[in-house]
Design a protein around this motif. Structure first.
Motif, PDB file in Angstrom:
ATOM      1  N   VAL A  53      55.142  32.329  54.033  1.00 14.42           N
ATOM      2  CA  VAL A  53      56.524  31.705  54.448  1.00 14.42           C
ATOM      3  C   VAL A  53      57.467  32.317  53.426  1.00 14.42           C
ATOM      4  O   VAL A  53      57.225  32.670  52.573  1.00 14.42           O
ATOM      5  CB  VAL A  53      56.149  29.958  53.611  1.00 14.42           C
ATOM      6  CG1 VAL A  53      57.524  29.369  53.861  1.00 14.42           C
ATOM      7  CG2 VAL A  53      55.203  29.252  54.778  1.00 14.42           C
ATOM      8  N   MET A  54      58.418  32.652  54.090  1.00 10.79           N
ATOM      9  CA  MET A  54      59.740  33.169  53.454  1.00 10.79           C
ATOM     10  C   MET A  54      60.508  32.149  52.659  1.00 10.79           C
ATOM     11  O   MET A  54      60.898  31.436  53.568  1.00 10.79           O
ATOM     12  CB  MET A  54      60.454  34.130  54.566  1.00 10.79           C
ATOM     13  CG  MET A  54      59.579  35.003  55.108  1.00 10.79           C
ATOM     14  SD  MET A  54      58.609  36.227  53.927  1.00 10.79           S
ATOM     15  CE  MET A  54      57.420  37.010  54.952  1.00 10.79           C
ATOM     16  N   VAL A  55      60.735  32.152  51.469  1.00  4.49           N
ATOM     17  CA  VAL A  55      61.405  30.967  50.816  1.00  4.49           C
ATOM     18  C   VAL A  55      62.600  31.768  50.193  1.00  4.49           C
ATOM     19  O   VAL A  55      62.755  32.737  49.594  1.00  4.49           O
ATOM     20  CB  VAL A  55      60.646  30.479  49.678  1.00  4.49           C
ATOM     21  CG1 VAL A  55      61.217  29.409  48.888  1.00  4.49           C
ATOM     22  CG2 VAL A  55      59.251  30.137  50.277  1.00  4.49           C
ATOM     23  N   SER A  98      56.977  16.321  59.027  1.00  3.65           N
ATOM     24  CA  SER A  98      56.155  15.937  57.636  1.00  3.65           C
ATOM     25  C   SER A  98      55.514  17.581  57.512  1.00  3.65           C
ATOM     26  O   SER A  98      54.997  17.735  56.511  1.00  3.65           O
ATOM     27  CB  SER A  98      55.318  14.915  57.840  1.00  3.65           C
ATOM     28  OG  SER A  98      54.404  15.331  59.206  1.00  3.65           O
ATOM     29  N   LEU A  99      55.300  18.284  58.620  1.00  3.28           N
ATOM     30  CA  LEU A  99      54.777  19.771  58.284  1.00  3.28           C
ATOM     31  C   LEU A  99      55.819  20.455  57.141  1.00  3.28           C
ATOM     32  O   LEU A  99      55.128  21.065  56.476  1.00  3.28           O
ATOM     33  CB  LEU A  99      54.588  20.411  59.674  1.00  3.28           C
ATOM     34  CG  LEU A  99      53.747  21.832  59.378  1.00  3.28           C
ATOM     35  CD1 LEU A  99      52.533  22.089  58.764  1.00  3.28           C
ATOM     36  CD2 LEU A  99      53.691  22.667  60.796  1.00  3.28           C
ATOM     37  N   ARG A 100      56.971  20.594  57.469  1.00  9.51           N
ATOM     38  CA  ARG A 100      57.698  21.321  56.534  1.00  9.51           C
ATOM     39  C   ARG A 100      57.815  20.797  55.333  1.00  9.51           C
ATOM     40  O   ARG A 100      57.653  21.212  54.175  1.00  9.51           O
ATOM     41  CB  ARG A 100      59.078  21.272  57.293  1.00  9.51           C
ATOM     42  CG  ARG A 100      59.994  22.195  56.387  1.00  9.51           C
ATOM     43  CD  ARG A 100      61.540  22.470  57.125  1.00  9.51           C
ATOM     44  NE  ARG A 100      61.253  23.500  58.240  1.00  9.51           N
ATOM     45  CZ  ARG A 100      61.679  24.606  58.095  1.00  9.51           C
ATOM     46  NH1 ARG A 100      62.219  25.276  57.066  1.00  9.51           N
ATOM     47  NH2 ARG A 100      61.277  25.483  59.159  1.00  9.51           N
ATOM     48  N   ARG A 101      57.745  19.364  55.037  1.00  6.46           N
ATOM     49  CA  ARG A 101      57.818  18.818  53.945  1.00  6.46           C
ATOM     50  C   ARG A 101      56.451  19.121  53.102  1.00  6.46           C
ATOM     51  O   ARG A 101      56.480  19.260  51.946  1.00  6.46           O
ATOM     52  CB  ARG A 101      57.953  17.186  54.016  1.00  6.46           C
ATOM     53  CG  ARG A 101      59.354  16.652  54.448  1.00  6.46           C
ATOM     54  CD  ARG A 101      59.479  15.447  54.372  1.00  6.46           C
ATOM     55  NE  ARG A 101      58.464  14.487  55.210  1.00  6.46           N
ATOM     56  CZ  ARG A 101      58.740  14.037  56.535  1.00  6.46           C
ATOM     57  NH1 ARG A 101      60.022  14.465  56.996  1.00  6.46           N
ATOM     58  NH2 ARG A 101      57.959  13.275  57.198  1.00  6.46           N
ATOM     59  N   ALA A 134      56.729  22.841  51.910  1.00  2.00           N
ATOM     60  CA  ALA A 134      57.547  22.928  50.816  1.00  2.00           C
ATOM     61  C   ALA A 134      56.939  22.315  49.541  1.00  2.00           C
ATOM     62  O   ALA A 134      57.268  22.827  48.505  1.00  2.00           O
ATOM     63  CB  ALA A 134      58.892  21.965  51.172  1.00  2.00           C
ATOM     64  N   ALA A 135      56.457  21.107  49.593  1.00  2.00           N
ATOM     65  CA  ALA A 135      55.594  20.581  48.473  1.00  2.00           C
ATOM     66  C   ALA A 135      54.480  21.554  47.884  1.00  2.00           C
ATOM     67  O   ALA A 135      54.549  21.674  46.504  1.00  2.00           O
ATOM     68  CB  ALA A 135      54.890  19.116  48.684  1.00  2.00           C
ATOM     69  N   ARG A 136      53.946  22.124  48.754  1.00  2.00           N
ATOM     70  CA  ARG A 136      52.843  22.989  48.107  1.00  2.00           C
ATOM     71  C   ARG A 136      53.369  24.211  47.587  1.00  2.00           C
ATOM     72  O   ARG A 136      52.859  25.026  46.700  1.00  2.00           O
ATOM     73  CB  ARG A 136      51.977  23.456  49.415  1.00  2.00           C
ATOM     74  CG  ARG A 136      50.816  22.395  49.788  1.00  2.00           C
ATOM     75  CD  ARG A 136      50.062  22.650  50.877  1.00  2.00           C
ATOM     76  NE  ARG A 136      49.188  21.414  51.150  1.00  2.00           N
ATOM     77  CZ  ARG A 136      47.838  21.741  50.851  1.00  2.00           C
ATOM     78  NH1 ARG A 136      47.260  22.433  50.239  1.00  2.00           N
ATOM     79  NH2 ARG A 136      46.985  20.497  51.216  1.00  2.00           N
ATOM     80  N   LEU A 137      54.558  24.629  48.201  1.00  2.00           N
ATOM     81  CA  LEU A 137      55.391  25.950  47.753  1.00  2.00           C
ATOM     82  C   LEU A 137      56.236  25.680  46.493  1.00  2.00           C
ATOM     83  O   LEU A 137      56.765  26.619  45.748  1.00  2.00           O
ATOM     84  CB  LEU A 137      55.972  26.574  48.718  1.00  2.00           C
ATOM     85  CG  LEU A 137      55.078  27.141  50.062  1.00  2.00           C
ATOM     86  CD1 LEU A 137      55.913  27.667  51.060  1.00  2.00           C
ATOM     87  CD2 LEU A 137      53.960  28.195  49.722  1.00  2.00           C
ATOM     88  N   GLY A 138      56.357  24.547  46.216  1.00  2.00           N
ATOM     89  CA  GLY A 138      57.379  24.278  45.076  1.00  2.00           C
ATOM     90  C   GLY A 138      58.639  24.493  45.435  1.00  2.00           C
ATOM     91  O   GLY A 138      59.489  24.896  44.311  1.00  2.00           O
ATOM     92  N   CYS A 139      59.150  24.239  46.880  1.00  2.00           N
ATOM     93  CA  CYS A 139      60.639  24.425  47.228  1.00  2.00           C
ATOM     94  C   CYS A 139      61.051  23.542  47.664  1.00  2.00           C
ATOM     95  O   CYS A 139      60.344  22.437  48.253  1.00  2.00           O
ATOM     96  CB  CYS A 139      60.672  25.986  47.782  1.00  2.00           C
ATOM     97  SG  CYS A 139      59.943  25.963  49.401  1.00  2.00           S
ATOM     98  N   ILE A 142      62.949  26.758  53.415  1.00  2.00           N
ATOM     99  CA  ILE A 142      61.953  27.614  53.903  1.00  2.00           C
ATOM    100  C   ILE A 142      62.785  28.222  55.083  1.00  2.00           C
ATOM    101  O   ILE A 142      63.442  27.568  56.083  1.00  2.00           O
ATOM    102  CB  ILE A 142      60.887  26.746  54.510  1.00  2.00           C
ATOM    103  CG1 ILE A 142      60.184  26.323  53.296  1.00  2.00           C
ATOM    104  CG2 ILE A 142      60.104  27.358  55.536  1.00  2.00           C
ATOM    105  CD1 ILE A 142      59.043  25.295  53.802  1.00  2.00           C
ATOM    106  N   LEU A 143      62.849  29.799  55.092  1.00  2.00           N
ATOM    107  CA  LEU A 143      63.423  30.354  56.300  1.00  2.00           C
ATOM    108  C   LEU A 143      63.064  30.788  57.460  1.00  2.00           C
ATOM    109  O   LEU A 143      63.528  30.995  58.376  1.00  2.00           O
ATOM    110  CB  LEU A 143      64.297  31.667  55.312  1.00  2.00           C
ATOM    111  CG  LEU A 143      65.063  31.390  54.193  1.00  2.00           C
ATOM    112  CD1 LEU A 143      65.552  32.610  53.684  1.00  2.00           C
ATOM    113  CD2 LEU A 143      66.168  30.440  54.517  1.00  2.00           C
TER     114      LEU A 143
END
Length: 423
Positions: free
Chosen positions: A120-122, A177-180, A183-188, A193-194
């Motif tokens: 994922v690109m953050v 919920s997938l994006r959420r 984001a939760a797993r990546l801490g962002c 998420i770009l």
């Protein structure tokens, strides 16, 4: 070895994760990442990870080398690639828009829990950061039609990717919920998420089975079994008069013609850098080199032996497979050299050829050797159900393959006209 292989398979759902697994293994034993402007030192141990899904590692000898011994395998496998904005909403469910990657056996993916992984690109304060992610849970499923709604399913059914192969993610209430979760797993934050490179993969554990544990079944054996066995051989091998090189490429399943594939300039450029650092002529080194193109081959099927060639069809547990075809890089010299190294090491070999009326798949060997003219042999382990999401090979062949590649790394070649010495 088998326990380690099963662990590494589990930790490597994508090519990005597989390369990261190898990278971590190299760091553990003193290999260092190599920057473009870094100087090479005698006896140094280095690796690069071009574009995060390929890897080249090597170590410099303390004495003058005469050539290279190279193993090359690939970290990608057939799967479903999720589109960047994958959620399909509307109606009673949320489904995910996914595209097939590689030559998949479609129905092997149906009616089984699957997971999601990738990179994922953050957004960051000063740019973009790449992060790996693996949900490591049963996240999606591709449901079949009931037989009552598809009476011909057992008579041969052609799956429509736009209808039959769309993964089910959740109820309508799960939209977004997938994006959420990512984001939760990546801490962002979700808006940071770009873009993503995500796949759907089989997260089933591999298993050893049979009356004497003679078989191993797992996802992604093609070609991670070769990736991790070559890595162990590269690390275990004693030094020789050759420069040992370990290559892991991406995108073999779609032709290797990418910046992280075997057709890229990365390998020839790396070999040229090594030759220059050693003060050696690259052409001379290449003349005394051997490339092992490592990718599993078809074993004789127990229920369909008639589909195999009459005389060159390997069996599971019978030893390392040397693959022959106009589409492979193996020729008489490379097959002879590899066979002789295996004979000296006490490793049995088998031979594979397509039945004359069947076209087989290609490997990265011919592709890589067009950029780097090295004597090349296509080898692998015999397996069943290639390109299924759950494949099978023999545990004995893992041991044979490790021993064979180790023996190659511990060898050196010296070409003199029509004769090649094995040192």
């Amino acid at each position: 070895m088998i326990t380690t292989l099963l662990r590494d398979l589990k930790n490597s759902p994508t090519a990005f994760h597989a390369v990261d697994t190898v990278r971590r293994r190299l760091l553990e034993v003193g290999y260092a990442p190599l920057g473009r402007d870094d100087a090479l030192a005698t006896g140094g141990k280095y690796f690069i990870t071009p574009h995060s899904s390929s890897l080249i590692a090597f170590r410099l000898p303390t004495q003058r080398p005469i050539g290279f011994i190279i193993s090359a395998s690939h970290a990608d496998s057939p799967c479903f690639h999720l589109r960047d904005h994958a959620e399909l909403t509307g109606g009673d469910f949320v489904r995910l828009s996914a595209e097939r990657y590689g030559g998949m056996i479609h129905d092997s993916w149906l009616d089984r829990p699957l997971s999601i992984a990738g990179r994922v690109m953050v957004r960051t304060a000063d740019g973009v950061r790449q992060q790996l992610v693996d949900l490591q849970r049963d996240a999606v499923l591709i449901p079949r039609l009931a037989i009552h709604l598809n009476r011909s399913v057992n008579e041969g059914y052609k799956y429509d990717p736009a209808k039959d192969l769309i993964p089910l993610y959740g109820a309508a209430s799960s939209a977004g919920s997938l994006r959420r979760e990512l984001a939760a797993r990546l801490g962002c934050a979700g808006e940071d998420i770009l873009s993503t490179d995500l796949i759907i993969y089989n997260n089933q554990d591999g298993t050893v089975w049979g009356p004497a544990d003679e078989f191993l079944s797992a996802p992604r054996l093609d070609d991670l079994a070769c990736v991790f066995t070559c890595t162990e051989a590269f690390l275990q091998a004693a030094d020789s008069l050759s420069v040992p090189v370990l290559c892991v490429f991406d995108n073999e399943e779609i032709g290797s013609e990418t910046k992280q594939g075997a057709a890229a300039v990365t390998l020839p450029e790396t070999l040229a850098v090594i030759a220059a650092a050693l003060g050696e002529d690259l052409g001379r080194l290449l003349e005394n080199s051997l490339l092992l193109s490592c990718d599993n081959g078809h074993g004789r099927h127990p229920n369909h032996p008639e589909l195999a060639d009459a005389s060159e069809a390997p069996v599971l547990g019978g030893g390392v497979v040397i693959k022959h075809s106009p589409r492979y890089a193996t020729d008489a010299m490379s097959a002879a050299l590899f066979s002789e190294i295996c004979r000296r090491a006490g490793v049995p070999v088998q031979h594979y050829a397509n039945r004359p009326d069947q076209a087989g798949g290609a490997t990265l060997g011919n592709i890589a050797s067009t950029r780097t003219p090295i004597s090349t042999v296509d080898i692998g382990m015999a397996q069943l159900a290639m390109h299924s999401c759950f494949e099978t090979l023999a545990t004995a062949d893992v041991t044979y393959f490790l021993k064979a590649v180790t023996a190659c790394y511990e060898s050196a070649l010296r070409a003199d006209g029509d004769t090649v010495q094995i040192l």
